[in-house]
Design an enzyme around this catalytic site. Structure first.
Site, PDB file in Angstrom:
ATOM      1  CG  HIS A  22       1.325  -8.390 -10.770  1.00 20.07           C
ATOM      2  ND1 HIS A  22       2.738  -8.476 -11.378  1.00 20.07           N
ATOM      3  CD2 HIS A  22       1.223  -7.202 -10.216  1.00 20.07           C
ATOM      4  CE1 HIS A  22       3.219  -7.007 -11.423  1.00 20.07           C
ATOM      5  NE2 HIS A  22       2.415  -6.364 -10.841  1.00 20.07           N
ATOM      6  CE  LYS A  46       5.518   1.551 -14.332  1.00 18.47           C
ATOM      7  NZ  LYS A  46       4.973   0.586 -13.700  1.00 18.47           N
ATOM      8  NE  ARG A  95       3.900  -2.155  -4.314  1.00 17.33           N
ATOM      9  CZ  ARG A  95       4.643  -1.801  -5.363  1.00 17.33           C
ATOM     10  NH1 ARG A  95       5.351  -2.914  -6.033  1.00 17.33           N
ATOM     11  NH2 ARG A  95       4.772  -0.743  -5.781  1.00 17.33           N
ATOM     12  CB  SER A 133       7.579  -5.426 -12.441  1.00 18.63           C
ATOM     13  OG  SER A 133       6.275  -6.148 -12.300  1.00 18.63           O
TER      14      SER A 133
END
Length: 166
Positions: A22, A46, A95, A133
């Site tokens: 990030h 989440k 990514r 994460s």
């Protein structure tokens, strides 16, 4: 020659926790945009380990010496947040090819909701392509070493929260 207007981008995410990936994207973002707003998502499906306030505080500490970076939070639709902000661009990181389909769908939906807001994708630095994460949380909870995977400003806090017995 046409005048170039300063462009502010919003970099949204849960950031639970903020990763070096990030951070790398934000640093590249401020080379591309006049300003980057790190927008920490509050309402999310989440199961976060850190509260919204903690995630905002961590991001503020990470970027306290970067005046081109602002940290804020939002609830609800990202497009509504961007419409109320000085930004007109959503910045997202990719990514791998596996990220593209989801991000492409979100960009198209955001565009449908507000045709004036553009989404710009930045490729993640190759050093961080594997990093998320979720992976950081999983590794830390199971006793793995995450040093160097989260910014140093938040490392101790992340370890304290995620590593059993610390």
């Amino acid at each position: 020659m046409a005048e170039v207007k300063p462009v502010t981008a919003v970099f949204p995410g849960t950031f639970d926790p903020f990763t070096r990936g990030h951070f790398s994207l934000v640093m590249r973002g401020i080379k591309t945009f006049h300003k980057v707003i790190v927008a920490v998502a509050g309402s999310t499906s989440k199961n976060t380990k850190f509260s919204l306030e903690e995630r905002v505080d961590m991001a503020k500490r990470i970027f306290e010496h970067h005046p081109q970076v602002e940290v804020d939070s939002f609830d609800g639709l990202l497009v509504h947040y961007v419409e109320q902000s000085p930004a007109n661009v959503i910045m997202r990181g990719l990514r791998a090819v596996s990220d593209f389909e989801y991000e492409f769908q979100m960009a198209l939906m955001n565009r449908r909701l507000d045709n004036d807001i553009q989404t710009v994708f930045l490729m993640t630095d190759y050093k961080w392509m594997y990093l998320s994460s979720s992976i950081i949380k999983d590794v830390a909870v199971n006793g793995g070493d995450i040093k160097g995977l989260v910014p140093r400003q938040i490392y101790d806090e992340v370890i304290e929260r995620l590593v059993p017995g610390k």
